[in-house]
Scaffold this active site. Structure first.
Site, short mmCIF file in Angstrom:
data_model
loop_
_atom_site.label_atom_id
_atom_site.label_comp_id
_atom_site.label_asym_id
_atom_site.label_seq_id
_atom_site.Cartn_x
_atom_site.Cartn_y
_atom_site.Cartn_z
N LEU A 93 -0.65 -8.42 66.73
CA LEU A 93 -1.15 -7.97 68.03
C LEU A 93 -0.05 -7.23 68.79
CD1 LEU A 93 -3.19 -11.18 68.95
CD2 LEU A 93 -4.13 -8.95 68.34
N TYR A 148 3.18 -13.23 73.47
CA TYR A 148 2.40 -12.14 72.90
C TYR A 148 2.62 -12.08 71.40
CZ TYR A 148 6.68 -9.26 73.79
OH TYR A 148 7.95 -8.75 73.85
N CYS A 149 1.61 -11.58 70.70
CA CYS A 149 1.62 -11.52 69.24
C CYS A 149 2.04 -12.87 68.63
CB CYS A 149 2.54 -10.40 68.74
SG CYS A 149 2.23 -9.95 67.00
N PRO A 150 1.33 -13.95 68.99
CA PRO A 150 1.73 -15.27 68.50
C PRO A 150 1.49 -15.41 67.00
CG PRO A 150 -0.39 -15.40 69.61
CD PRO A 150 0.11 -14.00 69.81
N LYS A 161 10.21 -18.09 73.13
CA LYS A 161 10.22 -17.16 72.00
C LYS A 161 11.07 -15.93 72.30
CE LYS A 161 6.85 -14.21 69.57
NZ LYS A 161 5.40 -14.02 69.32
#
Length: 281
Positions: A93, A148-150, A161
């Protein structure tokens, strides 16, 4: 640990450093370059490659991100924040790239000691742990909900993160890619992606579950290590670590035959992006 390091212990690493090409270096070029290198490493025409790359003020969307109900509004919001927007040719993502984010790609032959998906991820995780072991921080790999973009290989320190790992497999080559947020504010980057989803979804129900971004779940390495690292500092750590783990490192840009394949891959990336964004004005 030794099993993870085995993929890093190559006879030689070919280094391609694209970390200082500047604002005109387009992220679409990077994805085309990695696909090209997968092809040549995969058929044994190149040594394994470690490539570094930096792109200025760019949001890279995943394919799922282009299926939001209000893509045009989301893209317009990002452009108003000063970002270029591209869509990559692989999963995952939306992520933020800027001059404080270093991307690394390890490109290996698929045949190399049987690289299953997790083994590629573990090798990159171990590389980062070795590069930053002097800070005595526990770098963990698990999904950070709210980032975001996990993904299951989000890299974090104390639950925040700073990096995400992805993989692309093509023509017997494997590209293990990571983005490392080194400088700046991780939370500010997350705010940008949060704004994208707010403008692009507007609270509507979607078939795909997009992440609910919580900016406080993200940070840069400088924030987490209380350090003052630069992208070039981390590049030096990369080169030193690979030199220690392998027999030889050498620098070599794209060769003529590779460049011809790259041009075809770049045209494909351009066409994918034109098709995705053609109806957006």
């Amino acid at each position: 640990m030794e099993q993870h390091l085995s993929l890093l212990r190559q006879d030689e690493w070919r280094i391609i450093d694209h970390s200082s090409l500047g604002p005109q270096f387009d992220a679409k070029q990077s994805f085309a370059i990695d696909d090209t290198l997968c092809t040549f490493v995969g058929k044994g025409a190149s040594s394994p490659v470690a490539r570094s790359w930096v792109h200025h003020d760019t949001i890279v969307l995943g394919i799922q991100d282009t299926r939001v109900p209000h893509l045009q509004d989301g893209v317009r919001y990002l452009q108003q924040q000063g970002y270029r927007v591209i869509v990559r040719n692989s999963g995952g993502l939306a992520v933020v790239l800027d001059e404080g984010v270093l991307n690394l790609s390890l490109i290996l032959p698929e045949s190399d000691k049987g690289i299953d998906i997790n083994r590629g991820y573990d090798a990159m995780w171990e590389l980062i742990r070795v590069m930053f072991n002097e800070y005595n921080k526990d770098i963990e790999a698990y999904e950070i909900v709210g980032s975001y973009c996990p993904g299951s290989y989000d890299l974090s320190i104390n639950g925040q993160k700073f990096a995400g790992i992805s993989q692309r497999r093509l023509r017997n080559g494997v590209a293990v890619q990571i983005y490392l947020c080194i400088t700046g504010s991780g939370a500010k980057r997350a705010e940008v992606i949060k704004g994208f989803y707010e403008h692009a979804i507007k609270g509507e129900e979607t078939k795909f579950t997009y992440p609910t971004i919580k900016p406080e779940t993200m940070a840069s390495l400088n924030e987490l290590l209380n350090a003052n690292l630069t992208v070039q500092d981390v590049m030096l750590k990369l080169l030193t670590t690979l030199k220690e783990l392998s027999g030889r490192i050498y620098s070599e840009g794209l060769l003529q035959e590779e460049y011809e394949t790259y041009e075809k891959n770049f045209i494909r990336m351009m066409e994918r992006n034109e098709k995705t964004f053609k109806d957006l004005t």
